[in-house]
Design a protein around this motif. Sequence first.
Motif, PDB file in Angstrom:
ATOM      1  N   SER A  83     -14.288 -13.335 -15.143  1.00 53.29           N
ATOM      2  CA  SER A  83     -14.630 -14.581 -14.600  1.00 53.29           C
ATOM      3  C   SER A  83     -13.918 -15.684 -15.150  1.00 53.29           C
ATOM      4  N   ALA A  84     -13.589 -15.527 -16.328  1.00 49.67           N
ATOM      5  CA  ALA A  84     -12.674 -16.873 -17.021  1.00 49.67           C
ATOM      6  C   ALA A  84     -11.338 -16.907 -16.099  1.00 49.67           C
ATOM      7  N   PHE A  85     -10.804 -15.677 -15.794  1.00 48.92           N
ATOM      8  CA  PHE A  85      -9.524 -15.662 -15.080  1.00 48.92           C
ATOM      9  C   PHE A  85      -9.690 -16.487 -13.755  1.00 48.92           C
ATOM     10  N   ARG A  86     -11.046 -16.024 -13.057  1.00 45.28           N
ATOM     11  CA  ARG A  86     -11.060 -16.566 -11.616  1.00 45.28           C
ATOM     12  C   ARG A  86     -11.412 -17.923 -11.698  1.00 45.28           C
ATOM     13  N   ARG A  87     -12.028 -18.440 -12.783  1.00 48.34           N
ATOM     14  CA  ARG A  87     -12.590 -19.914 -12.690  1.00 48.34           C
ATOM     15  C   ARG A  87     -11.286 -20.769 -12.824  1.00 48.34           C
ATOM     16  N   ASP A  88     -10.273 -20.298 -13.298  1.00 46.23           N
ATOM     17  CA  ASP A  88      -9.220 -21.085 -13.263  1.00 46.23           C
ATOM     18  C   ASP A  88      -8.337 -20.848 -12.082  1.00 46.23           C
ATOM     19  N   GLY A  89      -8.510 -20.329 -11.010  1.00 47.52           N
ATOM     20  CA  GLY A  89      -7.935 -20.149  -9.856  1.00 47.52           C
ATOM     21  C   GLY A  89      -7.150 -19.103  -9.545  1.00 47.52           C
ATOM     22  N   LEU A  90      -7.032 -18.064 -10.787  1.00 48.46           N
ATOM     23  CA  LEU A  90      -6.094 -17.005 -10.306  1.00 48.46           C
ATOM     24  C   LEU A  90      -6.990 -15.746  -9.597  1.00 48.46           C
ATOM     25  N   SER A  91      -6.298 -14.814  -9.287  1.00 46.95           N
ATOM     26  CA  SER A  91      -6.794 -13.587  -8.506  1.00 46.95           C
ATOM     27  C   SER A  91      -6.092 -12.424  -8.916  1.00 46.95           C
ATOM     28  N   VAL A  92      -6.946 -11.189  -8.527  1.00 49.35           N
ATOM     29  CA  VAL A  92      -6.633  -9.939  -8.644  1.00 49.35           C
ATOM     30  C   VAL A  92      -6.684  -9.186  -7.524  1.00 49.35           C
ATOM     31  N   HIS A  93      -6.143  -7.972  -7.537  1.00 53.89           N
ATOM     32  CA  HIS A  93      -6.099  -7.031  -6.610  1.00 53.89           C
ATOM     33  C   HIS A  93      -6.224  -5.654  -7.298  1.00 53.89           C
ATOM     34  N   SER A 106       2.908 -11.981 -13.352  1.00 58.09           N
ATOM     35  CA  SER A 106       2.981 -11.998 -15.028  1.00 58.09           C
ATOM     36  C   SER A 106       3.203 -13.585 -15.315  1.00 58.09           C
ATOM     37  N   ASN A 107       4.257 -14.137 -14.695  1.00 54.17           N
ATOM     38  CA  ASN A 107       4.481 -15.506 -15.410  1.00 54.17           C
ATOM     39  C   ASN A 107       3.276 -16.427 -15.074  1.00 54.17           C
ATOM     40  N   ALA A 108       2.225 -16.151 -13.982  1.00 55.27           N
ATOM     41  CA  ALA A 108       1.213 -17.093 -13.885  1.00 55.27           C
ATOM     42  C   ALA A 108       0.242 -16.806 -15.052  1.00 55.27           C
ATOM     43  N   VAL A 109       0.265 -15.614 -15.297  1.00 60.17           N
ATOM     44  CA  VAL A 109      -0.587 -15.030 -16.702  1.00 60.17           C
ATOM     45  C   VAL A 109      -0.214 -15.785 -17.851  1.00 60.17           C
ATOM     46  N   ILE A 110       1.072 -15.991 -18.030  1.00 56.91           N
ATOM     47  CA  ILE A 110       1.483 -16.455 -19.262  1.00 56.91           C
ATOM     48  C   ILE A 110       1.237 -18.103 -19.327  1.00 56.91           C
ATOM     49  N   ARG A 111       1.431 -18.741 -18.155  1.00 54.22           N
ATOM     50  CA  ARG A 111       1.197 -20.157 -18.114  1.00 54.22           C
ATOM     51  C   ARG A 111      -0.501 -20.389 -18.401  1.00 54.22           C
ATOM     52  N   TRP A 112      -1.213 -19.710 -17.689  1.00 55.61           N
ATOM     53  CA  TRP A 112      -2.337 -19.612 -17.812  1.00 55.61           C
ATOM     54  C   TRP A 112      -2.852 -19.371 -19.297  1.00 55.61           C
ATOM     55  N   LEU A 113      -2.417 -18.319 -20.058  1.00 53.04           N
ATOM     56  CA  LEU A 113      -2.952 -18.159 -21.341  1.00 53.04           C
ATOM     57  C   LEU A 113      -2.342 -19.377 -22.058  1.00 53.04           C
ATOM     58  N   ASP A 114      -1.232 -19.924 -21.814  1.00 52.78           N
ATOM     59  CA  ASP A 114      -0.628 -21.090 -22.614  1.00 52.78           C
ATOM     60  C   ASP A 114      -1.415 -22.293 -22.321  1.00 52.78           C
ATOM     61  N   ALA A 115      -1.858 -22.590 -21.221  1.00 50.84           N
ATOM     62  CA  ALA A 115      -2.451 -23.830 -20.773  1.00 50.84           C
ATOM     63  C   ALA A 115      -3.874 -23.693 -21.520  1.00 50.84           C
ATOM     64  N   ARG A 116      -4.564 -22.380 -21.608  1.00 50.37           N
ATOM     65  CA  ARG A 116      -5.714 -22.380 -22.182  1.00 50.37           C
ATOM     66  C   ARG A 116      -5.691 -22.804 -23.793  1.00 50.37           C
ATOM     67  N   ALA A 117      -4.507 -22.188 -24.417  1.00 49.30           N
ATOM     68  CA  ALA A 117      -4.373 -22.622 -25.631  1.00 49.30           C
ATOM     69  C   ALA A 117      -4.221 -24.193 -26.109  1.00 49.30           C
ATOM     70  N   GLN A 118      -3.451 -24.469 -24.947  1.00 43.09           N
ATOM     71  CA  GLN A 118      -3.117 -26.007 -25.151  1.00 43.09           C
ATOM     72  C   GLN A 118      -4.152 -26.938 -25.087  1.00 43.09           C
ATOM     73  N   ALA A 119      -5.259 -26.428 -24.109  1.00 42.08           N
ATOM     74  CA  ALA A 119      -6.385 -26.981 -23.824  1.00 42.08           C
ATOM     75  C   ALA A 119      -7.298 -27.083 -24.935  1.00 42.08           C
ATOM     76  N   ALA A 120      -7.364 -26.122 -26.045  1.00 41.93           N
ATOM     77  CA  ALA A 120      -8.146 -26.107 -26.932  1.00 41.93           C
ATOM     78  C   ALA A 120      -7.564 -26.639 -28.117  1.00 41.93           C
ATOM     79  N   GLY A 121      -6.326 -27.430 -27.808  1.00 45.68           N
ATOM     80  CA  GLY A 121      -5.516 -28.259 -28.809  1.00 45.68           C
ATOM     81  C   GLY A 121      -4.803 -27.275 -30.165  1.00 45.68           C
ATOM     82  N   ALA A 122      -4.312 -26.101 -29.446  1.00 45.05           N
ATOM     83  CA  ALA A 122      -3.504 -25.374 -30.573  1.00 45.05           C
ATOM     84  C   ALA A 122      -2.065 -25.831 -30.283  1.00 45.05           C
ATOM     85  N   LYS A 123      -1.521 -25.928 -31.475  1.00 41.43           N
ATOM     86  CA  LYS A 123       0.001 -26.145 -31.406  1.00 41.43           C
ATOM     87  C   LYS A 123       0.883 -25.091 -31.749  1.00 41.43           C
TER      88      LYS A 123
END
Length: 417
Positions: A83-93, A106-123
């Motif tokens: 549900s966290a993954f889909r909330r951000d517009g990604l999908s699975v099969h 997989s590059n989209a997964v990395i971008r997503w993980l990185d964006a979440r970390a940055q959104a939380a304020g992590a350096k």
Amino acid sequence: MHDVIVVGAGAAGLFFAGSLPPGRFRVLLLDHSAKLAEKVRISGGGRCNITNLEAGRLERYLGREPRFARQALAGFGPEAFLSAFRRDGLSVHEKHRGQLFCDQGSNAVIRWLDARAQAAGAKRLMSTRVHAVRHATAETGFILESDAGSLSCRMLVIASGGPSIPAIGASDWGQVLARSMGLAVVPPRPALVPLIVQTPWTSEASLAGVSMPVRVSLSGQSHAPAFDEDLLFTHRGLSGPAILQLSSYWSEDQAIDVRWAPASLAADFAEDWVKRKALVAFNPERMLNGSDPALAMPKRFLQQRFGPSGARLPDLSAPIQQWPDRAIRRLGEVLLRDRLQPSGTEGWKKAEVAAGGVEVRELDPRSMQSFKHPGMFFIGEVVDVTGWLGGYNFQWAWSSAWSAARAISVILEGYLK
Ligand SMILES: Cc1cc2nc3c(=O)[nH]c(=O)nc-3n(C[C@H](O)[C@H](O)[C@H](O)COP(=O)(O)OP(=O)(O)OC[C@H]3O[C@@H](n4cnc5c(N)ncnc54)[C@H](O)[C@@H]3O)c2cc1C
């Protein structure tokens, strides 16, 4: 001082940072690699098998005490992750047996993980080595000597993964650190890894690339699971999902049993052939290779296994009438339970994961926090929890990271009050 330092910006480290409340804490991710989350990038053949619909099943994890994973998987299982993954517009099969792959790769997964970390304020600091870690006092927390100088933090999260595929920066640093700080560690060993098998008939390079559905199990080990999956012949032995799964349970000197015959070939087929050989004309090769489409065993396999360097049997293409009963029964034995002795695994270069790691009795299953070093947490592959092939290892990374993030948020809120 940082509130949290995370060593390892891979699957677990990034997901941990992105699971903290946005902007609330000073969080620093450190990674010695120049590239972000390389294992996520190469995972699932570039498609990233991010979880499995059945990833909540504890019997699909290995380790000294797989039940340790229960709370983390129940607290944040595949549904919560999706549900966290889909909330951000990604999908699975779904590909096979509950395995869920990211549609965007997989590059989209990395971008997503990185964006979440940055959104939380992590350096994040990449290409940064940690040379030493010291647990100072409850007030001063942990001190890390690193390429970026001396760094301190209240909470330290070790998410440095395991040593498989060293060429992309994988290391056993976390396990070595844990041991140096007095924590028990199950020595890491390659898992989900091809096995080396050298018998006269398998060592023929002509079999490399042949794939077939089989059932594999450990000889004489009824407690270990059997796997009905594809087996792939390689230049040095065996691979494919069936063997990768079995390899996690395999130990040196252990023989393996392979049922080459498809499930549609009855267990008593040899006796049946003995009875029918006087009545019906057929040859075993044509029968096994496809006159019955439900069988369709690869011709190259049949030729090697029952050729001059394989089982000593009559010519497989000879009419069944020319086969002595004893030979038919032997054919049945080989096809239904062939015993092979692997001489080893292909090692860290080819292993998808490391089995072993920080012993779970050292950690609180609700938070992944070390009992001996309060404030220190271990998440992901560095812990002695190893999943089956098929998305289980990423789910463990997400679940353990989420448990630690939730616990750390509560502790740090206490400091901030
Ligand atoms: C070829 C391959 C395919 C795979 N495919 C799948 C799949 O499809 N599905 C699945 O569930 N699992 C898959 N896996 C397993 C999965 O990638 C791992 O289980 C998962 O990445 C573990 O997450 P982690 O965060 O614990 O470790 P990692 O993702 O490996 O992250 C660890 C991070 O720590 C860093 N690090 C290591 N040592 C140090 C150090 N000393 N100092 C600083 N940083 C350090 C590394 O550079 C890395 O960035 C695959 C693995 C491989 C090798």
